[in-house]
Design an enzyme around this catalytic site. Sequence first.
Site, PDB file in Angstrom:
ATOM      1  N   PHE A 145      36.645  39.334  46.039  1.00  0.00           N
ATOM      2  CA  PHE A 145      36.102  40.058  44.894  1.00  0.00           C
ATOM      3  C   PHE A 145      34.902  40.898  45.306  1.00  0.00           C
ATOM      4  O   PHE A 145      34.083  40.474  46.132  1.00  0.00           O
ATOM      5  CB  PHE A 145      35.631  39.082  43.808  1.00  0.00           C
ATOM      6  CG  PHE A 145      36.733  38.295  43.168  1.00  0.00           C
ATOM      7  CD1 PHE A 145      37.417  38.784  42.053  1.00  0.00           C
ATOM      8  CD2 PHE A 145      37.098  37.061  43.673  1.00  0.00           C
ATOM      9  CE1 PHE A 145      38.430  38.061  41.465  1.00  0.00           C
ATOM     10  CE2 PHE A 145      38.119  36.324  43.089  1.00  0.00           C
ATOM     11  CZ  PHE A 145      38.783  36.834  41.992  1.00  0.00           C
ATOM     12  N   ASP A 146      34.791  42.083  44.721  1.00  0.00           N
ATOM     13  CA  ASP A 146      33.547  42.833  44.751  1.00  0.00           C
ATOM     14  C   ASP A 146      32.654  42.219  43.673  1.00  0.00           C
ATOM     15  O   ASP A 146      33.114  41.406  42.878  1.00  0.00           O
ATOM     16  CB  ASP A 146      33.823  44.306  44.465  1.00  0.00           C
ATOM     17  CG  ASP A 146      32.586  45.177  44.648  1.00  0.00           C
ATOM     18  OD1 ASP A 146      31.705  44.776  45.422  1.00  0.00           O
ATOM     19  OD2 ASP A 146      32.505  46.225  44.005  1.00  0.00           O
TER      20      ASP A 146
END
Length: 309
Positions: free
Chosen positions: A112-113
């Site tokens: 995930f960012d």
Amino acid sequence: VLAQVVKLVRQAQATKAPVQRLVDRVAAVFVPVVVVLALLSFAGWMLFGPEPKLLRALLAATSVLLVACPCALGLATPTALVVGMGRGAQLGLLLRDAGVLEKAARVTTIVFDKTGTLTAGRPAVTALRPAEGVSEETLLAALAALETGSEHPLAKAVLEAARARGLGFERARDVAAVPGGGVTGRVTGEPALAGSEAFLAARGVAVPPELLDAGGDGTLVLLALSGQALGAVVLTDPVKPHAREAIAELAARGLSLHVFSGDRPGAVAAAARAAGIAEENVAARLSPSEKAERVKALAAQGEVVAMVG
């Protein structure tokens, strides 16, 4: 936009997944074999079966066809793919082709960012830390001038804070965004830099330690004019309300979860903790290319990686 979405879904549904190609190859052999067996059953009952021969022969041939059911083999896979893609489109998930849907089932690791992915993407300025001899208004107005025109969530938050204070500023000139780093330009004719500590340091700007310590668990945007640090702006971005629930569900499926972000370690670690992602799977201060390299490294270890952000 809606027409493009419809077109994408139609194009994806027209493609074939690897498993469907395999099924087609099997069906190309399986269907003729079943038909031949049905005909042999019909012929056998007609030649050697008791009366009524025709009825018994038809029943035997039909039974072979129904039990083998070759059409189900060819129809089940494309039907499942079409339904899956249609359901995905209803949920806002577009698939490039059928192969992507099949590959998604084999994902073992999700990366995930942070900003706008785990977090709401609506940061707010929570503190101003001007350098000695600089006012908060001067710091915020200069940063807002440099961030004008940027679509980054942090830039929008700075502009909103400046407008809320009623500050006037002239739009900076020669503005250029550096992915994963910051922004450069000219504010009132002076060369200006805004971004992370590493971004400023790479351009020869020394940042006083007291400015770096001001961030806490927030995101820190540093500003420099003519090579001198003007101050820091602290922004916080809350984690999305449903993020922890979604992360817990993915973890329960046995997936390995990571966070790769360009933000400072404190802010990234705080967001990961709030979402429920293990600290050892968190990496901060990464440029876009460094994120890509880390994803490749995970794939090289045999992981099937999905990047979200």
